[in-house]
Structure formats: C-alpha cells, structure tokens
Design an enzyme around this catalytic site. Sequence first.
Site, mmCIF file in Angstrom:
data_model
loop_
_atom_site.group_PDB
_atom_site.id
_atom_site.type_symbol
_atom_site.label_atom_id
_atom_site.label_comp_id
_atom_site.label_asym_id
_atom_site.label_seq_id
_atom_site.Cartn_x
_atom_site.Cartn_y
_atom_site.Cartn_z
ATOM 1 N N PRO A 12 0.791 -1.230 0.000
ATOM 2 C CA PRO A 12 0.000 0.000 0.000
ATOM 3 C C PRO A 12 0.827 1.285 0.000
ATOM 4 C CG PRO A 12 -0.039 -1.045 2.155
ATOM 5 C CD PRO A 12 0.594 -2.026 1.209
ATOM 6 N N ASN A 13 0.302 2.241 -0.735
ATOM 7 C CA ASN A 13 0.838 3.613 -0.826
ATOM 8 C C ASN A 13 2.127 3.725 -1.644
ATOM 9 O OD1 ASN A 13 -1.241 4.823 0.843
ATOM 10 N ND2 ASN A 13 -0.278 3.754 2.551
ATOM 11 N N ARG A 20 4.504 11.177 -2.230
ATOM 12 C CA ARG A 20 4.249 11.055 -0.789
ATOM 13 C C ARG A 20 5.540 11.329 -0.007
ATOM 14 N NH1 ARG A 20 4.797 4.717 1.057
ATOM 15 N NH2 ARG A 20 3.997 5.484 3.026
ATOM 16 N N TYR A 25 10.942 9.506 1.411
ATOM 17 C CA TYR A 25 11.061 8.519 0.335
ATOM 18 C C TYR A 25 11.725 9.052 -0.941
ATOM 19 C CZ TYR A 25 7.866 5.931 3.349
ATOM 20 O OH TYR A 25 7.301 5.295 4.413
ATOM 21 N N ASN A 76 8.197 -5.372 -0.709
ATOM 22 C CA ASN A 76 8.033 -4.191 0.131
ATOM 23 C C ASN A 76 6.549 -4.137 0.466
ATOM 24 O OD1 ASN A 76 7.814 -1.780 1.426
ATOM 25 N ND2 ASN A 76 8.929 -0.583 -0.115
ATOM 26 N N ALA A 79 3.053 -0.626 4.937
ATOM 27 C CA ALA A 79 2.602 -0.673 6.331
ATOM 28 C C ALA A 79 2.121 -2.055 6.758
ATOM 29 C CB ALA A 79 1.500 0.364 6.549
ATOM 30 N N GLU A 100 12.741 -9.170 2.322
ATOM 31 C CA GLU A 100 11.910 -8.021 2.688
ATOM 32 C C GLU A 100 12.685 -6.741 2.366
ATOM 33 O OE1 GLU A 100 10.666 -8.116 6.817
ATOM 34 O OE2 GLU A 100 10.493 -5.938 6.875
ATOM 35 N N HIS A 102 12.715 -2.347 2.241
ATOM 36 C CA HIS A 102 12.139 -1.030 2.550
ATOM 37 C C HIS A 102 13.054 0.048 2.010
ATOM 38 C CE1 HIS A 102 9.212 -2.878 5.159
ATOM 39 N NE2 HIS A 102 10.201 -3.599 5.655
ATOM 40 N N ARG A 109 12.896 5.201 12.458
ATOM 41 C CA ARG A 109 11.637 5.951 12.386
ATOM 42 C C ARG A 109 10.764 5.666 13.611
ATOM 43 N NH1 ARG A 109 9.091 5.159 6.683
ATOM 44 N NH2 ARG A 109 7.904 6.959 7.418
HETATM 45 C C1 DQA Z 1 8.157 1.359 3.787
HETATM 46 C C2 DQA Z 1 8.233 1.552 5.310
HETATM 47 C C3 DQA Z 1 6.880 1.299 5.948
HETATM 48 O O1 DQA Z 1 6.951 1.505 7.353
HETATM 49 C C4 DQA Z 1 5.858 2.255 5.378
HETATM 50 O O2 DQA Z 1 4.577 1.970 5.917
HETATM 51 C C5 DQA Z 1 5.824 2.260 3.896
HETATM 52 C C6 DQA Z 1 7.076 2.207 3.167
HETATM 53 C C7 DQA Z 1 9.503 1.700 3.103
HETATM 54 O O3 DQA Z 1 9.681 1.292 1.957
HETATM 55 O O4 DQA Z 1 10.340 2.401 3.677
HETATM 56 O O5 DQA Z 1 4.770 2.383 3.279
HETATM 57 O O6 DQA Z 1 7.881 -0.015 3.536
#
Ligand code: DQA
Length: 151
Positions: A12-13, A20, A25, A76, A79, A100, A102, A109
């Site tokens: 998501p996102n 964003r 990011y 990735n 959240a 995994e 990120h 954070r």
């Molecule tokens: C993320 C880190 C997560 O905590 C966050 O919710 C994201 C992006 C990252 O790529 O740094 O959506 O996965």
Amino acid sequence: MSSKPVYVLNGPNLNMLGQREREVYGSTTLVDVEKHCRDHAAERGMAIEFRQTNSEGELISWIHEARDKACGIAINAGAYTHTSVALHDALKAAELPAVEVHLSNIHKREEFRHKSLIAPAVNGVICGFGVHSYLLAITALSSLVTSNKKV
Ligand code: DQA
C-alpha cells in the site's frame, strides 16, 4: 539461472512514491524503481514480475501465485509489514527464497515501524537505501536462487 521470474511485490501507498513524504522517500517514482529493478535483474540474467497493490488480499494471492510461477520474492509490504500475520503465513507457504525490502530505514523511524511481522518468514531484510534496497534484494535473490535457499 532460473527460467522463472523474481516477483517484486509492492504494498500500500507505494504507488504514491515521488509524491508522498518526499523528505522520507525521495522523488523517485515506482515506475523508476521498476525500471532500475528490471535493468539490474537483466544484468544478472534474471527476469522480474513487478507489481503494486493497495490490497492486503491481493498481495497474499500474488504470493500464492509466486509459489509456482516465481523463483523468488522481493517484497516491500509497506505498512502491512508491521501488521499482517496473513502475509507472514503466505510467505511461509510460498517456500521460496524471499527478501523483505524497505526504502527507508524503518529502525530509525517511529517505534511502530521497528517491528516487522514478515521478517521471520523471509531470508533477510534490506532497508534504508532508497531504490538501492530493491537492487540489493535482487542481488541477494540471485545467489539465493542459485543455491536454492528457501526461507
Ligand atoms: C516502507 C516503510 C513502511 O513503514 C511504510 O509503511 C511504507 C514504506 C519503506 O519502503 O520504507 O509504506 O515499507
């Protein structure tokens, strides 16, 4: 190298990358990330299947699909990383090498990002290197796939 692609799955996102929270990011878009991943994988003789969804269920279905169609998974989960037992279980069920990923350093954070529920279900975790996190994951997967190291 496997004839099957590496599935690079985004939660998501991540479709909002480049717009964003740019201070966290950066300005790279998900289209840019996909291109970098594709080039990096090709240099290692690998193909990728790159996808993004805002739905937890869809991510889980893609992991199930990967079990037969992919040679490994870079994920990735956004959240959902911090909330989803179902994703953990799907990654276990996939029985594939998995990493995994990120963009940000989740440990630097908010405290709620420090815990990953999917980390115990993957071979390793790469975070904090922006788009390079994805490329490092692909490099790791290329050797995991060669040595056929599952989770
Ligand atoms: C993320 C880190 C997560 O905590 C966050 O919710 C994201 C992006 C990252 O790529 O740094 O959506 O996965």
